[in-house]
Scaffold this motif. Structure first.
Motif, PDB file in Angstrom:
ATOM      1  N   THR A   2       0.002  15.113  46.677  1.00 58.64           N
ATOM      2  CA  THR A   2       0.844  14.589  45.595  1.00 58.64           C
ATOM      3  C   THR A   2       2.104  15.420  45.414  1.00 58.64           C
ATOM      4  N   SER A   3       1.967  16.726  45.504  1.00 59.52           N
ATOM      5  CA  SER A   3       3.128  17.594  45.353  1.00 59.52           C
ATOM      6  C   SER A   3       4.096  17.453  46.522  1.00 59.52           C
ATOM      7  N   VAL A   4       3.569  17.198  47.715  1.00 59.04           N
ATOM      8  CA  VAL A   4       4.432  17.007  48.879  1.00 59.04           C
ATOM      9  C   VAL A   4       5.318  15.785  48.695  1.00 59.04           C
ATOM     10  N   LYS A   5       4.766  14.725  48.119  1.00 60.23           N
ATOM     11  CA  LYS A   5       5.561  13.512  47.885  1.00 60.23           C
ATOM     12  C   LYS A   5       6.675  13.786  46.878  1.00 60.23           C
ATOM     13  N   VAL A   6       6.392  14.528  45.829  1.00 63.02           N
ATOM     14  CA  VAL A   6       7.417  14.851  44.837  1.00 63.02           C
ATOM     15  C   VAL A   6       8.498  15.738  45.460  1.00 63.02           C
ATOM     16  N   LEU A   7       8.083  16.714  46.263  1.00 63.36           N
ATOM     17  CA  LEU A   7       9.054  17.592  46.921  1.00 63.36           C
ATOM     18  C   LEU A   7       9.943  16.820  47.870  1.00 63.36           C
ATOM     19  N   ALA A   8       9.379  15.871  48.589  1.00 64.80           N
ATOM     20  CA  ALA A   8      10.172  15.065  49.514  1.00 64.80           C
ATOM     21  C   ALA A   8      11.190  14.217  48.765  1.00 64.80           C
ATOM     22  N   ARG A   9      10.799  13.636  47.642  1.00 63.68           N
ATOM     23  CA  ARG A   9      11.760  12.836  46.860  1.00 63.68           C
ATOM     24  C   ARG A   9      12.864  13.716  46.283  1.00 63.68           C
ATOM     25  N   ALA A  10      12.541  14.924  45.899  1.00 64.73           N
ATOM     26  CA  ALA A  10      13.569  15.830  45.388  1.00 64.73           C
ATOM     27  C   ALA A  10      14.578  16.183  46.481  1.00 64.73           C
ATOM     28  N   ILE A  11      14.103  16.423  47.693  1.00 67.62           N
ATOM     29  CA  ILE A  11      15.012  16.750  48.796  1.00 67.62           C
ATOM     30  C   ILE A  11      15.906  15.557  49.126  1.00 67.62           C
ATOM     31  N   HIS A  12      15.352  14.357  49.101  1.00 63.64           N
ATOM     32  CA  HIS A  12      16.166  13.160  49.354  1.00 63.64           C
ATOM     33  C   HIS A  12      17.213  12.978  48.263  1.00 63.64           C
ATOM     34  N   SER A  13      16.882  13.292  47.031  1.00 58.82           N
ATOM     35  CA  SER A  13      17.853  13.188  45.944  1.00 58.82           C
ATOM     36  C   SER A  13      18.966  14.218  46.100  1.00 58.82           C
ATOM     37  N   LEU A  71      20.226  26.176  54.250  1.00 56.74           N
ATOM     38  CA  LEU A  71      20.142  25.539  55.550  1.00 56.74           C
ATOM     39  C   LEU A  71      20.746  24.146  55.458  1.00 56.74           C
ATOM     40  N   PRO A  72      21.181  23.580  56.576  1.00 57.43           N
ATOM     41  CA  PRO A  72      21.777  22.242  56.533  1.00 57.43           C
ATOM     42  C   PRO A  72      20.786  21.201  56.015  1.00 57.43           C
ATOM     43  N   MET A  73      21.311  20.255  55.276  1.00 63.17           N
ATOM     44  CA  MET A  73      20.450  19.237  54.695  1.00 63.17           C
ATOM     45  C   MET A  73      19.855  18.327  55.766  1.00 63.17           C
ATOM     46  N   LYS A  74      20.556  18.145  56.872  1.00 69.62           N
ATOM     47  CA  LYS A  74      20.045  17.277  57.928  1.00 69.62           C
ATOM     48  C   LYS A  74      18.776  17.844  58.549  1.00 69.62           C
ATOM     49  N   SER A  75      18.698  19.155  58.672  1.00 68.71           N
ATOM     50  CA  SER A  75      17.524  19.752  59.292  1.00 68.71           C
ATOM     51  C   SER A  75      16.288  19.602  58.410  1.00 68.71           C
ATOM     52  N   ILE A  76      16.424  19.773  57.107  1.00 63.98           N
ATOM     53  CA  ILE A  76      15.275  19.631  56.222  1.00 63.98           C
ATOM     54  C   ILE A  76      14.892  18.166  56.048  1.00 63.98           C
ATOM     55  N   LEU A  77      15.855  17.258  56.165  1.00 65.17           N
ATOM     56  CA  LEU A  77      15.535  15.836  56.087  1.00 65.17           C
ATOM     57  C   LEU A  77      14.745  15.367  57.299  1.00 65.17           C
ATOM     58  N   SER A  78      14.943  16.021  58.431  1.00 64.62           N
ATOM     59  CA  SER A  78      14.174  15.648  59.621  1.00 64.62           C
ATOM     60  C   SER A  78      12.687  15.920  59.442  1.00 64.62           C
ATOM     61  N   VAL A  79      12.333  16.856  58.566  1.00 59.11           N
ATOM     62  CA  VAL A  79      10.929  17.158  58.298  1.00 59.11           C
ATOM     63  C   VAL A  79      10.354  16.184  57.272  1.00 59.11           C
ATOM     64  N   PHE A  80      11.070  15.956  56.183  1.00 57.40           N
ATOM     65  CA  PHE A  80      10.614  15.052  55.122  1.00 57.40           C
ATOM     66  C   PHE A  80      11.324  13.710  55.244  1.00 57.40           C
ATOM     67  N   ARG A  81      11.264  13.129  56.424  1.00 57.62           N
ATOM     68  CA  ARG A  81      12.037  11.913  56.684  1.00 57.62           C
ATOM     69  C   ARG A  81      11.439  10.715  55.974  1.00 57.62           C
TER      70      ARG A  81
END
Length: 393
Positions: free
Chosen positions: A8-19, A83-93
């Protein structure tokens, strides 16, 4: 820094990174004793956002990075990096696939390696390991205080999202007009644009639609709509209420949201300055005409309010000026083989004369046709074999 999260926390963290990715191009990671903080600032420094994930949000959390060389605990340190946002988005795509497959997620910042280590433990014993290169940097802070804002009103993110559906997707800026019993929203139209050629959209929100409504000053503020959509995308997915705080035109607008003691987020957006008088507006119009004649223009608001940020170290690359005697192709060759260009300049004259005008070329072509067919030349003296006949009387 080491932390462990559940599904559940991973999903919230992923949405925060996308925002955050919709606002800035770099993600700042700052572990603290109270939790993990993720921040970003856009390129023009007119928007600042920060997510604070508190200790109850994690299954396990330690903000210190262990030094594996020396076992002395006093030498442990806290790493602040970006770190670049593109690199972290590749993990939480894909947020949907993370919610279905991931069981736990561990994040670590080793002291001796400039890597952000992320490990997913998925179903059926599958483990995904990611190493992301980061850069150490100073802390990025915005100077604001929630108690200093006079006007505050709260509403569900769902209501805000339905309201913004009335505006066209190409709308860049929106104006909020505060009154004692309502909030009026309209798309911002620049003074240079003909109002008769623009679509005007206006929405009025009554006081009863808000869960908390307190307006201390009737004013108008204008800010970018892109950052607001990023805030609502996160809040609406988690069904959160959004608190909005405003002071006046030219002052930053603060949007806040959170859930109990798990996490909280603050978004600070710059606003346009108040309307100028006629004299200042005429001078501004003349300045805009000079700016429009240039080749490079900024897509951001010209009068965006200033925010207070910690100084960021930027390195300016030297510009290569073009020589009037070299073409762009020669300049590109000089970057690869500079010695070859010097030898070419010594042996070959690179200056090429431009062709003559059309009239000059036509005159040059037909000038030989206009010359006399025979030219008078001096005949050499020679022996006369027959004298001239006598003239007729």
């Amino acid at each position: 820094m080491k932390c462990l999260l559940d599904a559940t926390s991973v999903k919230v963290l992923a949405r925060a990174i996308h925002s955050l990715a919709k606002i800035g191009d770099e993600l700042h990671i700052e572990p603290t004793a109270n939790g993990l903080t993720l921040k970003t600032v856009n390129a023009s420094k007119s928007a600042y956002s920060a997510f604070n994930f508190h200790i109850p949000f994690f299954l396990d959390y330690c903000h210190l990075s262990e030094n594996t060389v020396h076992a002395d605990p006093e030498e442990d340190t806290v790493i602040k990096c970006k770190l670049p946002m593109k690199s972290i988005l590749s993990v939480f795509r894909s947020i949907g696939s993370l919610e279905k497959a991931v069981e736990t997620c561990s994040i670590a910042l080793p002291f001796l390696e400039a890597l952000l280590v992320i490990e997913f433990k998925c179903k059926h014993g599958i483990i995904k390991h990611f190493n992301l290169r980061y850069f150490e940097c100073e802390s990025v802070e915005a100077d604001f205080c929630k108690e200093d804002y006079g006007s505050k009103f709260s509403c569900s993110s769902r209501f805000y999202s339905e309201t913004l559906l009335s505006f066209h997707s190409s709308t860049q800026e929106v104006t909020w007009s505060l009154a004692m019993d309502q909030v009026h929203l309209s798309n911002h139209i620049d003074d240079e644009v003909d109002p008769s050629k623009c679509v005007r959209t206006e929405v009025t929100l009554a006081k009863d639609e808000f869960t908390d409504f307190n307006v201390a000053l009737c004013t108008q503020v204008t800010f970018c709509l892109k950052e607001l959509r990023a805030i609502l995308a996160f809040a609406e997915a988690l069904k959160l209420d959004v608190d909005c705080r405003m002071e006046g035109a030219g002052q930053p607008v603060l949007f806040s949201l959170g859930k109990e003691d798990l996490y909280s987020a603050d978004f600070l957006l710059a606003t346009l300055t108040p309307v100028l008088d006629s004299t200042a507006r005429s001078s501004r119009a003349s300045q805009n005409q000079r700016k429009n004649s240039s080749t490079t223009q900024s897509n951001l608001p010209k009068d965006a309010g200033s925010l207070s940020y910690a100084p960021l170290q930027t390195t300016e690359m030297p510009m290569v000026t073009d020589s009037p005697h070299r073409t762009s192709r020669l300049n590109s060759l000089s970057l690869i083989e500079p010695n070859l260009l010097v030898a070419m300049e010594e042996d070959v004259d690179l200056e090429i004369q431009p062709p003559p005008p059309k009239r000059a070329r036509a005159r040059h072509i037909f000038q030989n046709c206009l010359k006399a067919t025979q030219e008078s030349r001096e005949r050499p003296s020679c022996e006369v074999f027959a004298p001239d006949s006598e003239e007729d009387e």
